[in-house]
Enzyme design. Structure first.
Site, PDB file in Angstrom:
ATOM      1  N   ASP A  72       0.704  -1.092   0.150  1.00 43.35           N
ATOM      2  CA  ASP A  72       0.051  -0.099   0.565  1.00 43.35           C
ATOM      3  C   ASP A  72       0.864   1.613   0.016  1.00 43.35           C
ATOM      4  O   ASP A  72       2.097   1.364   0.272  1.00 43.35           O
ATOM      5  CB  ASP A  72      -0.960  -0.221   1.653  1.00 43.35           C
ATOM      6  CG  ASP A  72      -2.461  -1.112   1.113  1.00 43.35           C
ATOM      7  OD1 ASP A  72      -2.317  -1.815   0.011  1.00 43.35           O
ATOM      8  OD2 ASP A  72      -2.647  -0.731   2.296  1.00 43.35           O
ATOM      9  N   HIS A 214       3.798  -2.126   3.000  1.00 47.53           N
ATOM     10  CA  HIS A 214       3.716  -1.029   2.640  1.00 47.53           C
ATOM     11  C   HIS A 214       5.131  -0.920   1.635  1.00 47.53           C
ATOM     12  O   HIS A 214       6.167  -0.823   2.844  1.00 47.53           O
ATOM     13  CB  HIS A 214       3.794   0.166   3.532  1.00 47.53           C
ATOM     14  CG  HIS A 214       2.367   0.360   4.278  1.00 47.53           C
ATOM     15  ND1 HIS A 214       2.188  -1.422   4.941  1.00 47.53           N
ATOM     16  CD2 HIS A 214       1.084   0.644   3.975  1.00 47.53           C
ATOM     17  CE1 HIS A 214       1.031  -0.331   4.519  1.00 47.53           C
ATOM     18  NE2 HIS A 214       0.714   0.479   5.063  1.00 47.53           N
TER      19      HIS A 214
END
Ligand code: NI
Length: 262
Positions: A72, A214
């Site tokens: 992400d 991430h």
């Protein structure tokens, strides 16, 4: 016929013979063949194969376990490239849920991810809590990413991951895309610690999991250097979210949220 004439006849015959043989040889050997020419001359660029979703080495076996790595908040300057290097090295795929602020800064990562067969998902334009927005604002958050990814890479995201996992029924209906959450949260943003991320990713992993990371932190890229080969060693296929659901015969419906594929 005296000796002189015989000698003349021999010389003429020899010349005719040499000429005829020369003509025959030149017609047998095409002039384009240069035996000494190297097959690949120096400085000729060698094409490195780019894996595409259609290539058979990426086909997903529905009878074998699989997980989806998801990243992400990117792309980012350094870390996304390192993770793409790993994806290319191991011949796997992952899903990147991108957000607007970074998308336009590093479009080359988006193009490369698509070339490697990865999936690009929508993580909204400004990474806001969608439940705090009105309908029009929600649509702007969705459409900016979908159209920008399409402009950059020629594909349109079909999945959305809401920032912070924040949503309600109204947001899901307004957005009208499948909402992809996760079943394993590595909390890589919190620990920023390679070993903690590896432990969290592998501790309880099972078939159908969606792993949240991430592509912002060096520690996450370093963790992936061990997570990816370890998952492969355990027999997992590393696939995109859409591939995993398709392989398992599970639909991804608009307005519905999914945390795993099982
Ligand atoms: Ni996020």
């Amino acid at each position: 016929m005296n000796k002189r004439n015989i000698l003349k006849l021999c010389i003429v015959s020899l010349i005719v013979c040499i000429f005829t043989c020369g003509c025959m040889m030149s017609s047998v050997i095409p002039p384009s063949i240069e035996v000494d020419a190297p097959a690949f001359p120096a400085n000729t660029p060698v094409d490195i194969p780019i894996y595409t979703p259609d290539e058979p080495n990426f086909s997903v076996d529905p009878n074998k376990p699989m997980v989806a790595l998801t990243f992400d908040d990117g792309p980012s300057a350094q870390v996304t490239g390192k993770i793409l290097d790993l994806i290319e090295r191991y011949g796997i795929r992952a899903t990147f849920f991108v957000q607007g602020q970074n998308l336009t800064k590093y479009p080359q990562h988006i193009k490369r991810a698509v070339e490697l067969g990865c999936e690009i998902g929508n993580h909204t334009k400004d990474h806001k809590k969608l439940t705090a927005l009105n309908d029009e604002e929600i649509i702007v958050q969705r459409d900016y990413i979908n159209s920008t990814v399409r402009d950059i890479a020629g594909i349109t995201p079909t999945l959305l991951r809401p920032p912070y996992g924040n949503m309600n029924e109204h947001v899901r209906e307004t957005t009208a895309m499948p909402f992809i959450l996760w079943s394993i949260d590595t909390k890589d943003w919190e620990s920023r610690n390679k070993d903690a991320v590896i432990y969290a990713a592998l501790k309880d992993v099972q078939d159908g999991d969606i792993i949240l990371m991430h592509d912002l932190y060096t520690s996450t890229a370093e963790a992936c250097e061990e997570i990816i080969p370890e998952l492969i060693n355990r027999g997992y296929q590393l696939v995109t979210v859409s591939e995993m659901f398709a392989a398992k015969g599970m639909a991804l419906d608009s307005g519905v949220s999914y945390g795993h594929a099982r």
